[in-house]
Every structure is written in C-alpha cells, then in structure tokens.
Design a protein around this motif. Sequence first.
Motif, PDB file in Angstrom:
ATOM      1  N   MET A  75     -22.624  39.046  70.453  1.00 20.62           N
ATOM      2  CA  MET A  75     -23.708  38.983  69.468  1.00 20.62           C
ATOM      3  C   MET A  75     -24.769  37.973  69.903  1.00 20.62           C
ATOM      4  O   MET A  75     -25.971  38.205  69.717  1.00 20.62           O
ATOM      5  N   ALA A  76     -24.330  36.861  70.515  1.00 20.08           N
ATOM      6  CA  ALA A  76     -25.282  35.844  70.979  1.00 20.08           C
ATOM      7  C   ALA A  76     -26.194  36.401  72.064  1.00 20.08           C
ATOM      8  O   ALA A  76     -27.376  36.037  72.146  1.00 20.08           O
ATOM      9  N   GLN A  77     -25.639  37.298  72.904  1.00 17.46           N
ATOM     10  CA  GLN A  77     -26.452  37.908  73.963  1.00 17.46           C
ATOM     11  C   GLN A  77     -27.590  38.745  73.395  1.00 17.46           C
ATOM     12  O   GLN A  77     -28.595  38.969  74.056  1.00 17.46           O
ATOM     13  N   PHE A  78     -27.406  39.232  72.172  1.00 10.34           N
ATOM     14  CA  PHE A  78     -28.442  40.044  71.526  1.00 10.34           C
ATOM     15  C   PHE A  78     -29.220  39.245  70.476  1.00 10.34           C
ATOM     16  O   PHE A  78     -29.838  39.805  69.581  1.00 10.34           O
ATOM     17  N   GLY A  79     -29.137  37.896  70.588  1.00 11.39           N
ATOM     18  CA  GLY A  79     -29.963  37.047  69.738  1.00 11.39           C
ATOM     19  C   GLY A  79     -29.356  36.685  68.403  1.00 11.39           C
ATOM     20  O   GLY A  79     -29.969  35.944  67.628  1.00 11.39           O
ATOM     21  N   GLN A  80     -28.140  37.152  68.097  1.00 15.38           N
ATOM     22  CA  GLN A  80     -27.496  36.798  66.826  1.00 15.38           C
ATOM     23  C   GLN A  80     -26.637  35.557  67.063  1.00 15.38           C
ATOM     24  O   GLN A  80     -25.445  35.650  67.359  1.00 15.38           O
ATOM     25  N   MET A  81     -27.255  34.400  66.915  1.00  9.58           N
ATOM     26  CA  MET A  81     -26.605  33.144  67.294  1.00  9.58           C
ATOM     27  C   MET A  81     -25.631  32.641  66.230  1.00  9.58           C
ATOM     28  O   MET A  81     -24.669  31.948  66.554  1.00  9.58           O
ATOM     29  N   ASN A  82     -25.860  32.968  64.978  1.00 10.19           N
ATOM     30  CA  ASN A  82     -25.017  32.421  63.902  1.00 10.19           C
ATOM     31  C   ASN A  82     -24.545  33.520  62.944  1.00 10.19           C
ATOM     32  O   ASN A  82     -24.906  33.532  61.756  1.00 10.19           O
ATOM     33  N   PRO A  83     -23.714  34.456  63.422  1.00  5.33           N
ATOM     34  CA  PRO A  83     -23.209  35.500  62.524  1.00  5.33           C
ATOM     35  C   PRO A  83     -22.267  34.900  61.483  1.00  5.33           C
ATOM     36  O   PRO A  83     -21.623  33.868  61.730  1.00  5.33           O
ATOM     37  N   THR A  84     -22.166  35.516  60.323  1.00  7.04           N
ATOM     38  CA  THR A  84     -21.268  35.010  59.278  1.00  7.04           C
ATOM     39  C   THR A  84     -19.823  35.337  59.633  1.00  7.04           C
ATOM     40  O   THR A  84     -19.541  36.272  60.386  1.00  7.04           O
ATOM     41  N   GLU A  85     -18.895  34.545  59.064  1.00  9.29           N
ATOM     42  CA  GLU A  85     -17.460  34.803  59.272  1.00  9.29           C
ATOM     43  C   GLU A  85     -17.099  36.203  58.792  1.00  9.29           C
ATOM     44  O   GLU A  85     -16.289  36.895  59.407  1.00  9.29           O
ATOM     45  N   GLU A  86     -17.710  36.617  57.683  1.00  7.12           N
ATOM     46  CA  GLU A  86     -17.421  37.938  57.122  1.00  7.12           C
ATOM     47  C   GLU A  86     -17.820  39.054  58.090  1.00  7.12           C
ATOM     48  O   GLU A  86     -17.073  40.024  58.285  1.00  7.12           O
ATOM     49  N   ASP A  87     -18.996  38.906  58.721  1.00 10.51           N
ATOM     50  CA  ASP A  87     -19.455  39.919  59.683  1.00 10.51           C
ATOM     51  C   ASP A  87     -18.503  40.011  60.874  1.00 10.51           C
ATOM     52  O   ASP A  87     -18.117  41.093  61.307  1.00 10.51           O
ATOM     53  N   VAL A  88     -18.139  38.841  61.408  1.00 14.69           N
ATOM     54  CA  VAL A  88     -17.260  38.813  62.579  1.00 14.69           C
ATOM     55  C   VAL A  88     -15.892  39.394  62.234  1.00 14.69           C
ATOM     56  O   VAL A  88     -15.334  40.211  62.974  1.00 14.69           O
ATOM     57  N   GLU A  89     -15.328  39.000  61.100  1.00 10.20           N
ATOM     58  CA  GLU A  89     -14.001  39.481  60.703  1.00 10.20           C
ATOM     59  C   GLU A  89     -14.003  40.992  60.485  1.00 10.20           C
ATOM     60  O   GLU A  89     -13.023  41.680  60.804  1.00 10.20           O
ATOM     61  N   GLY A  90     -15.116  41.514  59.968  1.00 10.60           N
ATOM     62  CA  GLY A  90     -15.211  42.965  59.767  1.00 10.60           C
ATOM     63  C   GLY A  90     -15.173  43.722  61.089  1.00 10.60           C
ATOM     64  O   GLY A  90     -14.489  44.746  61.222  1.00 10.60           O
ATOM     65  N   ILE A  91     -15.898  43.191  62.092  1.00 11.98           N
ATOM     66  CA  ILE A  91     -15.900  43.838  63.416  1.00 11.98           C
ATOM     67  C   ILE A  91     -14.536  43.710  64.073  1.00 11.98           C
ATOM     68  O   ILE A  91     -14.027  44.653  64.680  1.00 11.98           O
ATOM     69  N   VAL A  92     -13.913  42.529  63.937  1.00 13.64           N
ATOM     70  CA  VAL A  92     -12.573  42.319  64.499  1.00 13.64           C
ATOM     71  C   VAL A  92     -11.591  43.337  63.930  1.00 13.64           C
ATOM     72  O   VAL A  92     -10.798  43.944  64.674  1.00 13.64           O
ATOM     73  N   ALA A  93     -11.645  43.540  62.630  1.00 14.71           N
ATOM     74  CA  ALA A  93     -10.720  44.493  61.988  1.00 14.71           C
ATOM     75  C   ALA A  93     -10.915  45.905  62.531  1.00 14.71           C
ATOM     76  O   ALA A  93      -9.941  46.627  62.781  1.00 14.71           O
ATOM     77  N   ARG A  94     -12.180  46.299  62.733  1.00 15.40           N
ATOM     78  CA  ARG A  94     -12.444  47.649  63.262  1.00 15.40           C
ATOM     79  C   ARG A  94     -11.941  47.774  64.701  1.00 15.40           C
ATOM     80  O   ARG A  94     -11.336  48.781  65.070  1.00 15.40           O
ATOM     81  N   VAL A  95     -12.193  46.738  65.510  1.00 13.70           N
ATOM     82  CA  VAL A  95     -11.760  46.784  66.916  1.00 13.70           C
ATOM     83  C   VAL A  95     -10.241  46.878  67.004  1.00 13.70           C
ATOM     84  O   VAL A  95      -9.692  47.687  67.753  1.00 13.70           O
ATOM     85  N   LEU A  96      -9.538  46.061  66.199  1.00 16.58           N
ATOM     86  CA  LEU A  96      -8.082  46.005  66.291  1.00 16.58           C
ATOM     87  C   LEU A  96      -7.387  47.169  65.593  1.00 16.58           C
ATOM     88  O   LEU A  96      -6.155  47.271  65.627  1.00 16.58           O
ATOM     89  N   SER A  97      -8.158  48.047  64.970  1.00 15.39           N
ATOM     90  CA  SER A  97      -7.557  49.274  64.402  1.00 15.39           C
ATOM     91  C   SER A  97      -7.413  50.356  65.463  1.00 15.39           C
ATOM     92  O   SER A  97      -6.786  51.382  65.235  1.00 15.39           O
ATOM     93  N   ASN A  98      -8.007  50.108  66.645  1.00 14.97           N
ATOM     94  CA  ASN A  98      -7.937  51.059  67.757  1.00 14.97           C
ATOM     95  C   ASN A  98      -6.824  50.606  68.716  1.00 14.97           C
ATOM     96  O   ASN A  98      -6.916  49.535  69.313  1.00 14.97           O
ATOM     97  N   GLN A  99      -5.772  51.412  68.852  1.00 12.85           N
ATOM     98  CA  GLN A  99      -4.610  51.016  69.650  1.00 12.85           C
ATOM     99  C   GLN A  99      -4.958  50.802  71.127  1.00 12.85           C
ATOM    100  O   GLN A  99      -4.390  49.936  71.794  1.00 12.85           O
ATOM    101  N   GLU A 100      -5.884  51.606  71.643  1.00  9.45           N
ATOM    102  CA  GLU A 100      -6.284  51.435  73.039  1.00  9.45           C
ATOM    103  C   GLU A 100      -6.978  50.089  73.241  1.00  9.45           C
ATOM    104  O   GLU A 100      -6.764  49.415  74.257  1.00  9.45           O
ATOM    105  N   GLU A 101      -7.802  49.702  72.280  1.00 11.18           N
ATOM    106  CA  GLU A 101      -8.471  48.401  72.361  1.00 11.18           C
ATOM    107  C   GLU A 101      -7.458  47.264  72.235  1.00 11.18           C
ATOM    108  O   GLU A 101      -7.574  46.245  72.922  1.00 11.18           O
ATOM    109  N   VAL A 102      -6.470  47.432  71.361  1.00 16.03           N
ATOM    110  CA  VAL A 102      -5.432  46.410  71.210  1.00 16.03           C
ATOM    111  C   VAL A 102      -4.700  46.208  72.528  1.00 16.03           C
ATOM    112  O   VAL A 102      -4.443  45.081  72.950  1.00 16.03           O
ATOM    113  N   LYS A 103      -4.374  47.317  73.215  1.00 14.23           N
ATOM    114  CA  LYS A 103      -3.680  47.220  74.506  1.00 14.23           C
ATOM    115  C   LYS A 103      -4.570  46.499  75.534  1.00 14.23           C
ATOM    116  O   LYS A 103      -4.107  45.606  76.260  1.00 14.23           O
ATOM    117  N   ARG A 104      -5.837  46.888  75.588  1.00 13.58           N
ATOM    118  CA  ARG A 104      -6.760  46.290  76.562  1.00 13.58           C
ATOM    119  C   ARG A 104      -6.935  44.788  76.292  1.00 13.58           C
ATOM    120  O   ARG A 104      -6.880  43.972  77.215  1.00 13.58           O
TER     121      ARG A 104
END
Length: 441
Positions: free
Chosen positions: A375-404
């Motif tokens: 997110m910092a690479q795209f200029g979002q320097m201070n994302p909220t905890e809620e935003d980050v946690e939401g993306i984390v939850a989506r990423v970790l719902s994918n088993q292939e991503e969890v393995k990687r």
Amino acid sequence: MKITRKNTDALNAVLTIEVAKEDYAPQVEKSLRQYAKTANIPGFRKGAVPFGMIQKQYGKGVMLEEVNKVLQENLNKYLQQEKIDILGNPLPRKKEDFNWEAENLEFEYELGLTPSFDVSLDDVKNVTQYKIFADEKLLDDQVLRIRKQYGKMISADAVEKDSDISGTFLNTEKGIDAPAHITLDIFKDKKAADAFLGKKVGDVVTVKTKGLFDDDHKLMDYLKVGHDDVHGLDIDVDFKIEEITMSEPAELNQELFDKLFGPGNVSSVEDIKAKIKEDAEKQFETQANQKFLNDVTESLLSTTKFDLPSDFLKRWIQTVGETPLTAEQAEAEYARSENGLRYQLIEGKIMNENKLQITFEDLKSFTAGMIRQQMAQFGQMNPTEEDVEGIVARVLSNQEEVKRLSDQVMHEKMLNLFKDKVKAKTKEVSYQDFIAASYGE
C-alpha cells in the motif's frame, strides 16, 4: 485383517496385508444391493432385477473396488499408528497369478524408509554473511539514471555511445524490411556497436546477424524473421539511420525533487542520494540473505551424509505422474531431484530439532506487513487497522495463498535461525564486489 512388516534393510521394507472375506464382503453386498435398486437391464423392471444377476454382472468390479478401499484405509492407518516415516508412496507388488477367489487375499507393498541421520549447524564452514553498501559511484549512476528518465530527447548530428537510433534493417535476399528503434547496448558484438559511432542520418551500417545479439531469438524482434530462420542465421543486414536523438538529463532542481518524492520532502542532491542509499541497501540485504541461505544449504548438503532408498524412489518416480516413465526417464528425473529431496529431509530435521513452527498469528502478522508495504508503494502511507485486517482476512481465505505465505514465513524463520546458529564471517562490500564474489563477474 492382518498386517506384517519385514525390513529388507535400513531403507526398505515390505508390508504384507492379509484381507479376509469378512473384511470386505459386507460392503460388497451393500453396494450390490444399491446397484439392484437402480440397474437398468433389458427384460426387467427397474429395481426388480434378480440379485444373482446383479452379482454375476457387477460382483467382480464391486469386489475389486471395496477391497482397494479396505487396503488403502488400513494401510494409511497402520503407517500412522506405527509412526513409519516413508519417502514417496507404498508401491504394490504385482502378482501375475493372483487368485481373487481365495478366502484370504494377500497383498504386498514396498516401502522406501526415511533415513536416520544427524545434522549439525556447527559443521557449516566457510560461509560469509555479506553486508552490502551503496557506494558513491552507484549513487551517482542512479542520480544520472533519474535525470535521464525525466529528461527530454533532443536531436543529435552523429551517433554517440548513449544515442537512441531510429532506422530500418534491410536485406533484399531475405525480404527483410524492418523499422526498428535501437541503442548500442543491445548488441552482443562490440564491433557491430562500434560501427555505428560517428554515423549520421542517411548513413547505412552493415552488420552480421551471427552473434549480433546475446540470444538469436532477438532477431525475430528486430529483423522480423520467422522462428525457423533465426537459429544459425548468418547474413549481412544493412541498417539505414533515419533519426538520432540523445537524452538531455533533467536539471536537479526543486521541481524535480517534488515530482519524485512529493512537495518539500527532498531539497538537495544529498537528500536524493540518502533515499536512494536507503532503498538500495534494503534490496541488497535481500540478495545478501539469499546468498547466505544458498551457501548454508550447499554446506549442509555436503556435510550431512546419508543414504536414500534410491532404487525404490526410481521405481516410484516411474508411476507417480499422469504418464508412466521409462526406467531411463526415471533415472534422469531422480538425478535432477535428488539434492532437493536431500535438503527437504535436512530442513525438516532442523525444523523439528529447533521447534520451528508457523502459527496463525505468524501468518497474519507477515501478511499484514506485506500489505502495508504494498500500500505504501501506491502512496497509502497510513492505512487503518480495519482496512489492513480486512485485506488480510481475504488473502488468508485462499488456501493457495496460505501455502505460498507459509513457505515465505518458514523461509524467514530458517534464515533467522541460520544467522543465529551458523558461525559465519561477516564482510562489508560494495554491490559490485558482492556480484564479483557471488558470480565471478
């Protein structure tokens, strides 16, 4: 059901499984009763086919299926209960005269056993942990690259080393008439590059195609010739120069500083170099870590000695893919994969002995850090905890991503363990010196 094990040596064993009729007969009858309810046989109403006919028509196939289920279930259970570590999968031994009518059926499976061995990080020798710094030449080169990137193109009278040249590759015999935009660094042949120096618009430079580029396939891109023609193509081609331009580097002023780093964040060349140095050395640390990890791996492979059930593994490799391999193909595949298998065993033992485990919290923390960085690479320097946690939850719902991601977390844990336990000498070097030490360049 009776299972017995006989070790033929330290790395190979044979399991004998005796299957009695009562182990599978009830399931066979149950399956056949289901067939009887749905079978469509001419001359009989659906569900009214005599059971004897169902047995005659489907009995052998159903029996084979149910016996195989019983075998697999009990084989896996036995291996788990007895805590037998195996490589590959059990290989059934074929019997040409197998009697399926016998009261007791006997099956044999070959096992390749995991070797017993010791591994010590104290044995890792002659490994260097590099700390790479960005020297003044690298910083100056990067500043010049930035200036060129944001500079403007101007016309030039003659070709120089850094010129951009537009023109056309020509060869009447081969029907080559290919407009191209080139710089002299595309040529592998230094003589070809030197032939352009000092030439002007309208001049024609003749070059040989053989060895012109570091990869013959580039002839397809620049000369527009077909794939079948590029290999071994040895002809003269003319390049007619139509335009010569040079990049006029941008001025190092506040306008450029603000464009690159945001208003007011940088106010001098020294500030730019400090930022370049910080970013470059972060990237260099990743490369240094990878070399350190590779060197430790090579040392462990050379110092940790153990045998493998190689004959068994070659036979298993023949059967494991969608298409069976010949003995020669399996031999070649085993040769390619042997070191990888050896290191998997070494790594697994190191992980167990040092109790390296990945928790869900480890995964969440690693993923959150990766997302913040992106997110910092795209200029979002201070994302909220809620935003980050939401993306984390989506990423970790994918088993292939969890393995990687799990692989990356364990990679990091192993690296930190090696840094802590391996007696390595440390050396501070420039990036060029690191490349020379790593690749001899």
